[in-house]
Motif scaffolding. Structure first.
Motif, PDB file in Angstrom:
ATOM      1  N   GLY A  48       0.791  -1.228   0.000  1.00  0.00           N
ATOM      2  CA  GLY A  48       0.000   0.000   0.000  1.00  0.00           C
ATOM      3  C   GLY A  48       0.824   1.279   0.000  1.00  0.00           C
ATOM      4  O   GLY A  48       0.272   2.374   0.069  1.00  0.00           O
ATOM      5  N   ASP A  49       2.164   1.153  -0.062  1.00  0.00           N
ATOM      6  CA  ASP A  49       3.042   2.322  -0.085  1.00  0.00           C
ATOM      7  C   ASP A  49       3.661   2.516  -1.465  1.00  0.00           C
ATOM      8  O   ASP A  49       3.810   1.551  -2.214  1.00  0.00           O
ATOM      9  CB  ASP A  49       4.216   2.106   0.884  1.00  0.00           C
ATOM     10  CG  ASP A  49       3.960   2.751   2.234  1.00  0.00           C
ATOM     11  OD1 ASP A  49       3.078   3.620   2.309  1.00  0.00           O
ATOM     12  OD2 ASP A  49       4.661   2.362   3.195  1.00  0.00           O
ATOM     13  N   GLY A  50       4.038   3.748  -1.768  1.00  0.00           N
ATOM     14  CA  GLY A  50       4.741   4.012  -3.023  1.00  0.00           C
ATOM     15  C   GLY A  50       6.010   4.803  -2.763  1.00  0.00           C
ATOM     16  O   GLY A  50       6.032   5.675  -1.890  1.00  0.00           O
ATOM     17  N   SER A 409       4.171  -7.483 -16.842  1.00  0.00           N
ATOM     18  CA  SER A 409       3.687  -6.754 -15.682  1.00  0.00           C
ATOM     19  C   SER A 409       2.266  -6.262 -15.961  1.00  0.00           C
ATOM     20  O   SER A 409       1.978  -5.751 -17.041  1.00  0.00           O
ATOM     21  CB  SER A 409       4.625  -5.584 -15.399  1.00  0.00           C
ATOM     22  OG  SER A 409       4.161  -4.829 -14.310  1.00  0.00           O
ATOM     23  N   VAL A 410       1.388  -6.432 -14.965  1.00  0.00           N
ATOM     24  CA  VAL A 410      -0.034  -6.119 -15.180  1.00  0.00           C
ATOM     25  C   VAL A 410      -0.574  -5.095 -14.183  1.00  0.00           C
ATOM     26  O   VAL A 410      -1.777  -4.981 -13.977  1.00  0.00           O
ATOM     27  CB  VAL A 410      -0.887  -7.413 -15.148  1.00  0.00           C
ATOM     28  CG1 VAL A 410      -0.543  -8.312 -16.327  1.00  0.00           C
ATOM     29  CG2 VAL A 410      -0.701  -8.168 -13.825  1.00  0.00           C
ATOM     30  N   GLY A 411       0.334  -4.360 -13.545  1.00  0.00           N
ATOM     31  CA  GLY A 411      -0.082  -3.327 -12.603  1.00  0.00           C
ATOM     32  C   GLY A 411       1.148  -2.820 -11.866  1.00  0.00           C
ATOM     33  O   GLY A 411       2.204  -3.446 -11.930  1.00  0.00           O
ATOM     34  N   PRO A 412       1.027  -1.669 -11.187  1.00  0.00           N
ATOM     35  CA  PRO A 412       2.209  -1.074 -10.553  1.00  0.00           C
ATOM     36  C   PRO A 412       2.730  -1.826  -9.318  1.00  0.00           C
ATOM     37  O   PRO A 412       3.895  -1.702  -8.967  1.00  0.00           O
ATOM     38  CB  PRO A 412       1.750   0.329 -10.164  1.00  0.00           C
ATOM     39  CG  PRO A 412       0.268   0.328 -10.264  1.00  0.00           C
ATOM     40  CD  PRO A 412      -0.143  -0.783 -11.163  1.00  0.00           C
ATOM     41  N   ASP A 413       1.867  -2.587  -8.656  1.00  0.00           N
ATOM     42  CA  ASP A 413       2.290  -3.225  -7.408  1.00  0.00           C
ATOM     43  C   ASP A 413       3.267  -4.376  -7.661  1.00  0.00           C
ATOM     44  O   ASP A 413       3.203  -5.053  -8.687  1.00  0.00           O
ATOM     45  CB  ASP A 413       1.066  -3.754  -6.648  1.00  0.00           C
ATOM     46  CG  ASP A 413       1.420  -4.139  -5.220  1.00  0.00           C
ATOM     47  OD1 ASP A 413       1.337  -3.256  -4.345  1.00  0.00           O
ATOM     48  OD2 ASP A 413       1.817  -5.305  -4.994  1.00  0.00           O
TER      49      ASP A 413
END
Ligand code: GDP
Ligand code: IMO
Ligand code: MG
Length: 420
Positions: A48-50, A409-413
């Protein structure tokens, strides 16, 4: 004796190197940056962090990793120490896990001013630099004027700093540009002192001895192949070798010690700053890619220019770096497109060419169309579960580049990834 693997960008930067290095780090012990500087912005997302990293290698959030800033990097102490502060808020003290080469070049406050003055003087023909002082710092490196991290330990450091600053003042007097470095300079001097709690190392010996001892090392590139100082879209490039060759000079290892070269590309294409971009879309499709892909610079916040995948450019980058594994990012951004286009050749002066030519600003792309998959793939974790249209897209890229696509890759996480 193990070999050193490499992750590098194959387009104009921002392919997703930070995410991929973070994902791959558990398979390595050491992560080393080999070129570039705080012009880079490498985004990581987990729990949940970036985070956006500029100078610190993207392995830093994996507790077992050792992270090295290599000799090929240019480093701004203010930006580095700000970055370390925010990393340590999340990860605790990292002083045992980050080492800096004594040969890493320093970016002085006046390098930043020179960058800004030079860009302002160029007017319409500006590069679109990130204004972090990258060009001037590398100019001082090749001009043999620069200061290095190892110099911070010299008793003459202050004298050397003042001498270089005076040289820069001389250069700045040729520009009609006003500046005041006093505040940044005092931050810089403070940051330099704070940096001394990290180990300054002879990184070429350290990296080679890790390899001698069979310790797996991953080299992390910054920017992308099309921004390479020699083979990119010159002069609209950065000031370092972003291709695989840069790994050898940027870390002090021999070409014979390079193992896997993993090249990253987006399922489409972006560029930030000025310069040729053959497949750029200045229409609503380009805007849709920008909004869906959140294509705004991680370092400068500037909107990224967007367009379709450019196969001649991708093949050029694969060739120049001897890429033997491909990693495709942001496939999910194309989820809702009815049609996906790929430039497979260019038309130039009435001729069709399928390679990336020197005259890249004069080409018109020739497109091949693919049917979109029109499905949300963000939750997919297994290649077989991908829609057939996406598999066809991947197969086409593999056939054209003659290189396997190993990761999608299918998303930023961190978790949104499909390994084959
Ligand atoms: P880098 O400079 O190569 O590390 O890339 P950036 O961090 O500058 O830009 C990549 C952007 O795409 C970041 O905002 C990432 O969080 C995001 N990103 C990475 N992989 C994916 C992906 O597969 N899908 C989507 N939608 N976003 C991604
Ligand atoms: P990452 O590592 C995208 C671009 C700038 C400009 C040109 C020269 O995040 O992929 P510079 O500041 O190096 O003098 O700028 O290069 N540029 C990047 N574009 N991603 C980057 O890094 C970039 N680093 C520099 O926008 O066009
Ligand atoms: Mg980036």
């Amino acid at each position: 004796m193990s070999k050193l693997d490499v992750v590098l960008g194959l387009q104009w930067g921002d392919e997703g190197k930070g995410k991929v290095v973070d994902v791959l780090t558990p398979g390595y012990k050491v992560i080393a940056r080999f070129q570039g500087g705080p012009n880079a912005g490498h985004s990581l997302k987990f729990d949940g962090d970036g985070f956006v990293l500029h100078t610190v290698p993207s392995g830093i959030f994996r507790r077992d990793s050792m992270n090295i800033i290599g000799n090929g990097v240019v480093l701004d102490p203010v930006i580095l120490m700000d970055e370390i502060k925010s990393i340590e808020e999340k990860a605790g003290d990292i002083s045992g896990r980050l080492q800096i080469s004594k040969r890493t070049q320093l970016i002085l406050p006046t390098h930043r001013v020179l960058d800004a003055a030079s860009e302002a003087a160029k007017g319409k023909s500006k590069i679109g630099s990130t204004l972090k002082g990258i060009g001037p710092a590398y100019m001082d490196k090749t001009g043999r004027n620069g200061l290095r991290v190892g110099d911070l330990l010299s008793k003459d450091f202050q004298k050397k700093y003042e001498a270089l600053k005076l040289k820069h003042y001389g250069l700045l007097s040729q520009y009609d540009y006003s500046y005041d470095i006093s505040e940044y300079e005092s931050d810089w001097m403070r940051a330099v002192e704070e940096m001394k709690r990290f180990r300054f190392i002879d990184s070429e010996f350290v990296v080679n001895s890790y390899l001698d001892d069979d310790v797996p090392v991953l080299a992390e590139g910054a920017q992308g192949s099309m921004l390479d100082i020699d083979f990119g879209t010159y002069p609209f490039v950065t000031s370092s070798n972003t291709m695989a060759a840069g790994v050898c000079t940027g870390l002090g290892i021999a070409p014979s010690r390079v193992g896997k070269v993993m090249g990253i590309f987006k399922a489409y294409c972006t560029r930030v700053g000025s310069g040729p971009f053959p497949t750029e879309l200045s229409d609503e499709t380009g805007e849709r890619l920008r909004q869906t892909g959140h294509e705004f610079g991680a370092t400068t916040g500037r909107p990224r220019r967007c367009g379709w995948l450019d196969m001649p450019a991708l093949k050029y980058a694969v060739m120049s770096s001897g890429v033997n594994e491909l990693i495709m990012m942001k496939a999910d951004v194309l989820n809702d497109f009815d049609v996906i286009k790929v430039a497979t050749a260019y038309s130039i002066g009435g001729r069709i060419v399928d390679h990336f030519p020197y005259e890249c600003d004069e080409v018109t792309p020739v497109y091949t169309e693919f049917k979109g998959w029109k499905k949300d793939i963000c939750g997919v974790r297994d290649y077989d579960a991908f829609p057939q249209e996406l598999k066809d897209y991947v197969s086409f890229i593999e056939k054209e580049t003659r290189c396997p696509v190993r990761i999608i890759s299918v998303g930023p996480d961190r978790k949104e990834i499909v390994l084959r």
